[in-house]
Design a protein around this motif. Structure first.
Motif, short mmCIF file in Angstrom:
data_model
loop_
_atom_site.label_atom_id
_atom_site.label_comp_id
_atom_site.label_asym_id
_atom_site.label_seq_id
_atom_site.Cartn_x
_atom_site.Cartn_y
_atom_site.Cartn_z
N ARG A 99 0.82 -1.22 0.00
CA ARG A 99 0.00 0.00 0.00
C ARG A 99 0.85 1.26 0.00
O ARG A 99 0.38 2.33 -0.38
N GLU A 100 2.12 1.13 0.41
CA GLU A 100 3.01 2.29 0.39
C GLU A 100 3.22 2.80 -1.02
O GLU A 100 3.48 3.99 -1.22
N TRP A 101 3.09 1.92 -2.02
CA TRP A 101 3.19 2.33 -3.43
C TRP A 101 2.13 3.40 -3.73
O TRP A 101 2.44 4.44 -4.28
N GLU A 102 0.89 3.13 -3.35
CA GLU A 102 -0.19 4.10 -3.57
C GLU A 102 0.01 5.34 -2.72
O GLU A 102 -0.15 6.46 -3.19
N ASP A 103 0.37 5.13 -1.46
CA ASP A 103 0.55 6.26 -0.53
C ASP A 103 1.66 7.20 -0.97
O ASP A 103 1.62 8.40 -0.69
N ALA A 104 2.67 6.68 -1.65
CA ALA A 104 3.82 7.50 -2.07
C ALA A 104 3.47 8.43 -3.23
O ALA A 104 4.20 9.38 -3.50
N GLY A 105 2.36 8.18 -3.90
CA GLY A 105 1.93 9.06 -4.99
C GLY A 105 2.85 9.08 -6.19
O GLY A 105 3.06 10.12 -6.81
N LEU A 106 3.40 7.93 -6.54
CA LEU A 106 4.37 7.86 -7.62
C LEU A 106 3.76 7.54 -8.98
O LEU A 106 4.45 7.57 -10.00
N ARG A 107 2.49 7.25 -9.01
CA ARG A 107 1.84 6.83 -10.26
C ARG A 107 2.04 7.86 -11.39
O ARG A 107 2.26 7.50 -12.53
N GLU A 108 1.98 9.16 -11.05
CA GLU A 108 2.17 10.20 -12.06
C GLU A 108 3.57 10.16 -12.67
O GLU A 108 3.74 10.36 -13.87
N LEU A 109 4.58 9.93 -11.83
CA LEU A 109 5.95 9.84 -12.35
C LEU A 109 6.08 8.67 -13.32
O LEU A 109 6.72 8.77 -14.36
N PHE A 110 5.48 7.54 -12.95
CA PHE A 110 5.56 6.36 -13.81
C PHE A 110 4.80 6.57 -15.11
O PHE A 110 5.19 6.03 -16.14
N ALA A 111 3.73 7.36 -15.08
CA ALA A 111 2.94 7.59 -16.29
C ALA A 111 3.55 8.67 -17.18
O ALA A 111 3.22 8.76 -18.36
N LEU A 117 13.98 3.64 -13.57
CA LEU A 117 14.83 2.55 -13.10
C LEU A 117 14.37 2.19 -11.70
O LEU A 117 14.36 3.05 -10.82
N VAL A 118 13.98 0.94 -11.50
CA VAL A 118 13.32 0.55 -10.25
C VAL A 118 14.07 -0.59 -9.56
O VAL A 118 14.16 -1.70 -10.10
N GLU A 119 14.60 -0.30 -8.38
CA GLU A 119 15.22 -1.34 -7.56
C GLU A 119 14.19 -1.87 -6.57
O GLU A 119 13.35 -1.12 -6.10
N TRP A 120 14.26 -3.15 -6.27
CA TRP A 120 13.35 -3.82 -5.35
C TRP A 120 11.88 -3.65 -5.79
O TRP A 120 11.02 -3.26 -5.00
N PRO A 121 11.56 -3.90 -7.06
CA PRO A 121 10.22 -3.64 -7.56
C PRO A 121 9.12 -4.44 -6.86
O PRO A 121 8.02 -3.91 -6.66
N ALA A 122 9.39 -5.67 -6.48
CA ALA A 122 8.35 -6.51 -5.88
C ALA A 122 7.79 -5.90 -4.60
O ALA A 122 6.62 -6.10 -4.26
N LEU A 123 8.60 -5.11 -3.88
CA LEU A 123 8.14 -4.52 -2.64
C LEU A 123 7.12 -3.41 -2.86
O LEU A 123 6.47 -2.98 -1.92
N ALA A 124 6.97 -2.96 -4.11
CA ALA A 124 5.92 -1.98 -4.44
C ALA A 124 4.58 -2.67 -4.67
O ALA A 124 3.56 -2.01 -4.82
N GLY A 125 4.58 -3.99 -4.70
CA GLY A 125 3.33 -4.74 -4.83
C GLY A 125 2.91 -4.98 -6.27
O GLY A 125 3.54 -4.52 -7.22
N PRO A 126 1.81 -5.69 -6.42
CA PRO A 126 1.35 -6.11 -7.75
C PRO A 126 0.70 -5.00 -8.58
O PRO A 126 0.51 -5.18 -9.77
N ASP A 127 0.38 -3.87 -7.97
CA ASP A 127 -0.30 -2.80 -8.71
C ASP A 127 0.65 -1.83 -9.39
O ASP A 127 0.21 -0.88 -10.02
N ARG A 128 1.95 -2.09 -9.29
CA ARG A 128 2.91 -1.21 -9.96
C ARG A 128 2.78 -1.41 -11.47
O ARG A 128 2.33 -2.45 -11.93
N PRO A 129 3.19 -0.40 -12.25
CA PRO A 129 3.12 -0.54 -13.72
C PRO A 129 4.01 -1.66 -14.23
O PRO A 129 5.04 -1.98 -13.62
#
Length: 168
Positions: A99-111, A117-129
């Motif tokens: 849930r920290e992925w959503e709370d961090a508000g990073l979706r706009e940067l990814f879009a 460049l993403v290190e430790w991507p699995a820790l952002a959960g399944p909803d990451r791009p």
């Protein structure tokens, strides 16, 4: 989110120079501009080292620090064509809950535009791009040596794998 693997390539980095050469080859690919690359592997596998080599090869000047505490570090440079470029280096190592992925508000940067460049991507959960290219780095018995599995997860990822293929 995991996209299907469209192609893969196994690489060996016997030393830091091989890691830098791989980063240089990737930096030369036009497909890199807005790519999303996941870097996975245990602590000390070389994720941040590879990222530094890649950003240097692209033309980023100044200090390139790990975003372990800040979660994201932005980078900007001028491309060989004179156009401004940007990259975002993410490190989700400190995430304890997806849930920290959503709370961090990073979706706009990814879009938005720019290399991600993403290190430790699995820790952002399944909803990451979904990524274009996934690099799985693993230390091997020799000090400083790494095995790398590159997986293309999009047509852009296939172009990036092509850039990584050794010339024959």
């Amino acid at each position: 989110m995991h996209a299907p693997i469209l192609g893969s390539l196994s690489l060996a980095w016997p030393d830091e120079a091989a890691c830098a050469a791989c980063a240089q080859a990737l930096a030369a690919s036009p497909a890199l501009d807005d790519a999303l690359i996941e870097l996975d592997g245990p602590l000390g596998a070389g994720k941040t080292s590879f990222t530094r080599h890649l950003l240097r090869a692209l033309g980023v000047a100044g200090r390139i620090k790990s975003p372990s505490y800040a979660v994201v570090e932005p980078h900007a440079w001028t491309g060989a064509d004179g156009r401004p470029r940007q990259a975002w280096h993410f490190d989700f190592y400190r995430f304890g809950d997806p849930r920290e992925w959503e709370d961090a508000g990073l979706r706009e940067l990814f879009a938005g535009p720019g290399l991600k460049l993403v290190e430790w991507p699995a820790l952002a959960g399944p909803d990451r791009p979904a990524c274009d290219l996934r690099l799985e780095l693993a230390p091997v018995a020799d000090e400083g040596s790494r095995s790398v599995l590159a997986q293309a997860r999009s047509p852009r990822g296939m172009q990036l794998i092509d850039a990584l293929r050794p010339a024959h």
